[in-house]
Design a protein around this motif. Structure first.
Motif, PDB file in Angstrom:
ATOM      1  N   TYR A 202      13.974   8.492  58.221  1.00 48.91           N
ATOM      2  CA  TYR A 202      12.898   9.238  57.582  1.00 48.91           C
ATOM      3  C   TYR A 202      11.580   8.481  57.599  1.00 48.91           C
ATOM      4  O   TYR A 202      10.533   9.061  57.304  1.00 48.91           O
ATOM      5  CB  TYR A 202      13.280   9.564  56.137  1.00 48.91           C
ATOM      6  CG  TYR A 202      14.392  10.564  56.012  1.00 48.91           C
ATOM      7  CD1 TYR A 202      14.134  11.916  55.887  1.00 48.91           C
ATOM      8  CD2 TYR A 202      15.732  10.155  56.038  1.00 48.91           C
ATOM      9  CE1 TYR A 202      15.157  12.841  55.777  1.00 48.91           C
ATOM     10  CE2 TYR A 202      16.761  11.072  55.931  1.00 48.91           C
ATOM     11  CZ  TYR A 202      16.464  12.411  55.800  1.00 48.91           C
ATOM     12  OH  TYR A 202      17.491  13.320  55.696  1.00 48.91           O
ATOM     13  N   ALA A 267       6.199  10.965  53.597  1.00 50.04           N
ATOM     14  CA  ALA A 267       7.620  10.653  53.821  1.00 50.04           C
ATOM     15  C   ALA A 267       7.867   9.154  53.866  1.00 50.04           C
ATOM     16  O   ALA A 267       8.575   8.665  54.733  1.00 50.04           O
ATOM     17  CB  ALA A 267       8.079  11.295  55.126  1.00 50.04           C
ATOM     18  N   TYR A 270      13.019   8.748  51.318  1.00 50.53           N
ATOM     19  CA  TYR A 270      13.679  10.034  51.068  1.00 50.53           C
ATOM     20  C   TYR A 270      13.573  10.437  49.604  1.00 50.53           C
ATOM     21  O   TYR A 270      13.683  11.614  49.271  1.00 50.53           O
ATOM     22  CB  TYR A 270      15.151   9.931  51.469  1.00 50.53           C
ATOM     23  CG  TYR A 270      15.845  11.270  51.520  1.00 50.53           C
ATOM     24  CD1 TYR A 270      15.559  12.183  52.526  1.00 50.53           C
ATOM     25  CD2 TYR A 270      16.783  11.630  50.561  1.00 50.53           C
ATOM     26  CE1 TYR A 270      16.186  13.416  52.579  1.00 50.53           C
ATOM     27  CE2 TYR A 270      17.418  12.861  50.599  1.00 50.53           C
ATOM     28  CZ  TYR A 270      17.116  13.742  51.618  1.00 50.53           C
ATOM     29  OH  TYR A 270      17.731  14.962  51.668  1.00 50.53           O
TER      30      TYR A 270
END
Length: 312
Positions: A202, A267, A270
């Motif tokens: 991520y 981002a 998470y």
């Protein structure tokens, strides 16, 4: 007569013993002379090759000193390119060892010991092959760790999903990667398994899109609901030029008309996804309460064939 024969035999034995002692003495003297002869020959050879020996020692010493300073310089140079200290140390050590080996080769060449050099190279090749076969698993993890570092596909602090585990990367070494799961457990995964299997990082993208779903009462104005929800999310979550908040009606549910709203968020981890969803739910609920938009809970309608049964 018998006494005379014994005397002759004794004299013969004494003479044989003397000869044996004399032979041993001569052999010892010969060995002693040969030993000193070799020592003197070595002394002469040492004096003859003394300049080459001194020059070889000087070359090796210079290469050794050069390897130390080169190791420091390589570490400093790689600190701008490679983030992991273990990788920088590995590369610097390899460069240092290569410089030292170069010094050994030059020193042996100056001494005209080509046969010795060939033997060292042959032994090193055989030893290297044996080590590679014995530690091929560890070497595979090491090369995978180098690959991960040089390609910058994972970094400490990224939230990843790999090999059935998900969490934040705590440490990346040459052999394995340590991941801390959301329940605070530490998972150690060999680097080879990460390279050979798909994984989701991520942290590779600065922005991701997430969504929430909700439902409103059938009496609500659907277009008004869409406008309220879209404006509320757009004001609370900043969208870039190429991004926009998307609102879609999904279905006519049993007790509500359901919709989903998708929007972009940062981002870095998470955890931002959970935080953004939680914040978006509160924003939607607040704006719906202000405008008397009902979010119904599940309703079940019961019907009886005979109304009198319901009264009973």
């Amino acid at each position: 007569m018998f006494k005379f024969l014994l005397l002759i035999q004794q004299e013969t034995e004494d003479s044989d013993l003397g000869k044996d002692v004399e032979k041993v003495s001569e052999g010892f003297k010969s060995s002693w002379d040969k030993m000193w002869e070799r020592i003197f020959s070595w002394k002469e050879s040492l004096i003859e090759y003394l300049p080459e020996i001194i020059l070889s020692l000087i070359v090796f010493t210079l290469c050794y000193i050069l390897s130390i300073y080169t190791k420091r310089w390589v570490k400093k140079l790689l600190s701008k390119v490679i983030k992991r200290a273990s990788i920088r140390s590995l590369v610097a050590n390899v460069v240092s060892i290569l410089i030292i080996l170069t010094g050994v080769v030059i020193a042996v060449s100056l001494l005209n010991m080509s046969n010795l050099l060939k033997g060292i190279l042959a032994a090193g090749g055989i030893a290297g092959l044996a080590v590679a076969l014995a530690f091929q698993g560890a070497l595979a993890n090491t090369f995978s760790g180098v690959f991960i570092s040089l390609n910058d596909i994972m970094n400490v602090g990224d939230y990843v999903e790999t090999n059935g585990y998900a969490g934040t990367i705590e440490e990346i070494t040459l052999r394995n990667t340590r991941i801390r799961e959301v329940d605070n457990n530490i998972v150690v995964i060999p680097n080879k398994m990460i390279i050979e299997n798909p994984f989701k990082n991520y942290g590779l993208t600065p922005r991701i899109r997430t969504k929430i779903t909700c439902g409103v009462h059938y009496d609500c104005d659907m277009r008004f609901v869409k406008e309220l929800a879209t404006d509320a999310i757009s004001k609370h979550f900043s969208q870039l030029d190429y991004e926009r908040v998307e609102f879609h009606w999904l279905e006519f549910g049993d007790s509500s008309i359901n919709f989903q709203i998708r929007f972009w968020i940062a981002a870095e981890s998470y955890l931002n996804v959970y935080e953004a969803k939680s914040e978006a739910m509160m924003v939607i609920k607040e704006v719906f309460d202000e405008n008397s938009i009902n979010i119904p809970y599940p309703i079940r309608t019961l019907e009886w064939a005979n109304p009198k049964d319901a009264l009973e």
